[in-house]
Design a protein around this motif. Structure first.
Motif, mmCIF file in Angstrom:
data_model
loop_
_atom_site.group_PDB
_atom_site.id
_atom_site.type_symbol
_atom_site.label_atom_id
_atom_site.label_comp_id
_atom_site.label_asym_id
_atom_site.label_seq_id
_atom_site.Cartn_x
_atom_site.Cartn_y
_atom_site.Cartn_z
ATOM 1 N N PRO A 504 0.749 -1.398 -0.023
ATOM 2 C CA PRO A 504 -0.028 0.031 -0.032
ATOM 3 C C PRO A 504 0.829 1.115 0.041
ATOM 4 N N GLU A 505 2.262 1.196 0.421
ATOM 5 C CA GLU A 505 3.130 2.425 0.408
ATOM 6 C C GLU A 505 3.016 2.973 -0.868
ATOM 7 N N ILE A 506 3.304 2.111 -1.853
ATOM 8 C CA ILE A 506 3.249 2.616 -3.290
ATOM 9 C C ILE A 506 2.168 3.257 -3.898
ATOM 10 N N THR A 507 0.963 2.784 -3.471
ATOM 11 C CA THR A 507 -0.077 3.537 -4.138
ATOM 12 C C THR A 507 -0.344 5.009 -3.457
ATOM 13 N N ASN A 508 -0.095 4.765 -1.781
ATOM 14 C CA ASN A 508 -0.510 5.944 -1.237
ATOM 15 C C ASN A 508 0.486 7.118 -1.575
ATOM 16 N N GLY A 509 1.678 6.422 -1.871
ATOM 17 C CA GLY A 509 2.975 7.763 -2.217
ATOM 18 C C GLY A 509 2.465 8.029 -3.568
ATOM 19 N N LEU A 510 1.954 7.442 -4.546
ATOM 20 C CA LEU A 510 1.477 7.952 -5.817
ATOM 21 C C LEU A 510 0.442 9.270 -5.716
ATOM 22 N N LEU A 511 -0.632 8.593 -4.695
ATOM 23 C CA LEU A 511 -1.851 9.562 -4.768
ATOM 24 C C LEU A 511 -1.300 10.860 -3.807
ATOM 25 N N ASP A 512 -0.343 10.567 -2.970
ATOM 26 C CA ASP A 512 0.157 11.642 -2.196
ATOM 27 C C ASP A 512 0.792 12.913 -3.065
#
Length: 625
Positions: A504-512
């Protein structure tokens, strides 16, 4: 936007004079100061092509020889892009055409681009040169050689693309030519060269606007202990040196450093800057935070190569690794301190020198272990040979034999090399300027951690000390939303379902990153296009897109297959076209050291900056071609 003279030229002199005015052809009309460099370059090229065709119709093939290319003075202030295989001549008549009733010719200025495009064809000597005696040729060659030897000029200077051009220009001047004076070289010619090189740098601005760019900053001290800060700009076409600042009178706190970076950002264009890379020092880190507050769309991150070097340093200081390196150093030092032993090894088949570790290059410690392990058979053959018996009288000789014949030593060397292999490969990727590296940092760290766990067969007791060191540096330095975004948008990883991380860190980083850095399109459109990209819909589902996802450079892949998602395409190109390290700054210090030597340590900073600016950027277009 045009100048006030544009209106007068267009209505009073016609379209041809208008072209000369915009192209910057001097002598008959003044140059327009507001024209874009790319437009000026295109118009000047068009004028030269038209004049060349008219000369061919008139049968004007040059002055010296009808069989070779004509030899004229170099003209023009602009840098022209010409396909590499063919080098065009730029004549005086190409810059100054017939103007008005008087049909007067203009005086042609010189330019850096002439050394790429003009001059005598070195493959076609003139009849006069062919008729010269061998003694004449020998004397000319000897005069050049003596100048090299007297001035201590490195012999490889003849490989410079400008060396033969300079010789051709001197030959075209004829008898009586006097070389430029000391003052001309250090003042007037340097000033003119800097103006010409500035055109090369300005021609990259269109690339900065299309792909975005990374500002790199790093500091050092020269031979006079002056603190200097270099600023360079990275884009896929190459690295441009912008300026160097003498920080002797500046307190290098966060606020002052931020003001210096603001000046560079304004020079490059705030809309063009995607990324800022600096050292990981606390003042640079705080300056990056302040800059992000002033320009919310710009990301700051520390140099990835520097962070990886620190990981290697921390692992090298572990007890088991430190003792292993000490044993390896004992063997290497003994071999290179005893001439007989070294000569014996050099006579073995396929011998290559053992790489010795450097003091500040921590990767060389593990590269030296790999090199030593490659010489295992030769070293064991040495210590078991009769020629080695005389060294057994020495304590060091006995110790070396014991180390070389110890299988546990070699096994530990092999394990350590395998542990560090993925990290060293990532360091090489981040340390290069040949291709953008930002899209490979996250995957490289993920691969290194996975590889270490696999090597120790998921035994937490064995892999935990190494993983803790990597995670500590990763969490404190490189765990950025920008790296997660670059990993997600890299098709080489996204479409490799077997290894792609779904953390989830990857998707959250993209959205952030999208919510905080993207201000040129709606978030709704981007999220819709992200779904198309992830599910391989539209142009992303083409068979060719899947086949080339690992072969093409990611930013080029997006230019070709991202047409159905224009907003995400723009974002991906701007992110994946950036570098992750400021290694280009460190390599630029070597340019300073070559110019600012012990004999030239009284160079004032502005002249030193101009010399480095010309030297570093002079080959920028040449390297790209």
């Amino acid at each position: 936007m045009t100048c006030t003279y544009c209106f007068k030229v267009f209505h009073g002199g016609g379209i041809h004079r208008m072209k000369q005015h915009l192209a910057g052809v001097t002598g008959s009309v003044t140059s327009c100061p507001n024209v874009d460099p790319a437009v000026r370059l295109a118009i000047l090229t068009c004028l030269q092509e038209n004049d060349k065709k008219s000369k061919e119709k008139r049968g004007d093939f040059g002055v010296e020889s009808p069989f070779g290319q004509p030899v004229h003075e170099f003209v023009g202030d602009e840098v022209q892009e010409v396909p590499p295989p063919r080098i065009r001549e730029i004549s005086m008549n190409e810059a100054g055409t017939s103007l008005g009733k008087g049909k007067r010719k203009t005086t042609a200025p010189t330019g850096i681009h002439a050394f790429f495009k003009g001059g005598r064809d070195s493959a076609q000597p003139t009849i006069k040169a062919c008729l010269q005696s061998k003694d004449k040729w020998q004397n000319t060659d000897m005069a050049i050689a003596l100048w090299f030897y007297d001035a201590c000029i490195p012999i490889n200077a003849v490989n410079s693309p400008f060396f033969q051009k300079a010789i051709d220009q001197i030959a075209s001047m004829g008898h009586g030519y006097k070389a430029p004076s000391y003052h001309s070289l250090r003042v007037t010619l340097l000033r003119d060269a800097k103006k010409d090189v500035q055109l090369v740098v300005d021609s990259f601005r269109n690339t900065w606007a299309e792909t975005g760019c990374t500002i790199m900053g790093d500091g050092w001290k020269d031979s006079r202990q002056r603190p200097l800060i270099n600023f360079l700009v990275y884009c896929p076409k190459g690295i441009s040196f912008i300026k160097s600042i003498d920080a002797s009178d500046i307190v290098t706190n966060a606020e002052n450093l931020c003001n210096l970076f603001v000046e560079i950002v304004e020079m490059v264009g705030s809309k063009n800057v995607v990324h800022l890379v600096t050292d990981n020092a606390s003042n640079y880190k705080a300056a990056g935070t302040l800059l992000n507050e002033r320009y919310p769309t710009i990301c700051w991150s520390p140099c990835a190569a520097h962070c990886i070097n620190l990981i290697l340093k921390d692992i090298g200081e572990m007890g088991t690794v430190k003792s292993l390196v000490a044993l390896a150093a004992t063997v290497i030092v003994f071999v290179y301190n005893h001439k007989y032993v070294l000569n014996w090894l050099r006579k073995t088949n396929g011998w290559r020198e053992i790489i010795r570790p450097g003091e500040t290059r921590f990767a060389t410690t593990f590269i030296a272990l790999k090199s030593l392990h490659d010489h295992k058979d030769s070293l064991q053959a040495l210590v078991t040979s009769g020629d080695y018996k005389k060294f057994l009288k020495m304590n060091k000789g006995k110790e070396v034999k014991q180390i070389v014949l110890d299988d546990r030593f070699w096994n530990n060397c092999l394990i350590t090399v395998r542990i560090m292999g993925p990290i060293i490969r990532l360091l090489r990727v981040c340390d290069t300027d040949e291709r953008p590296s930002l899209g490979y940092v996250y995957e490289g760290m993920f691969r290194a951690i996975t590889g270490i766990k696999k090597l120790f067969r998921s035994s937490e007791r064995l892999y935990k000390p190494y993983i803790d060191i990597i995670n500590d540096r990763w969490d404190r330095m490189l765990r950025k939303n920008l790296h997660a975004t670059a990993y997600f948008l890299n098709p080489a990883f996204q479409y490799d379902t077997a290894t792609f991380s779904t953390h989830p860190e990857i998707t959250n980083g993209l959205l952030d990153y999208i919510e905080s850095k993207v201000d040129w399109c709606s978030v709704e459109n981007l999220t819709r296009e992200i779904g198309m990209y992830r599910e391989r819909e539209g142009s992303f589902g083409r068979k060719l897109a899947i086949l080339t996802s690992k072969k093409d450079r990611p930013e080029n892949w997006w230019k070709l297959f991202g047409c159905d998602a224009p907003n995400l395409q723009k974002l991906a190109i701007r992110v994946l076209s950036q570098t992750a390290s400021s290694s280009g700054c460190e390599r630029n210090w070597s340019v300073f050291e070559r110019i600012h030597t012990k004999k030239r340590n009284r160079l004032e900073h502005q002249r030193l900056n101009d010399l480095v600016y010309v030297h570093y950027n002079l080959r920028l277009q040449y390297r790209y071609m």
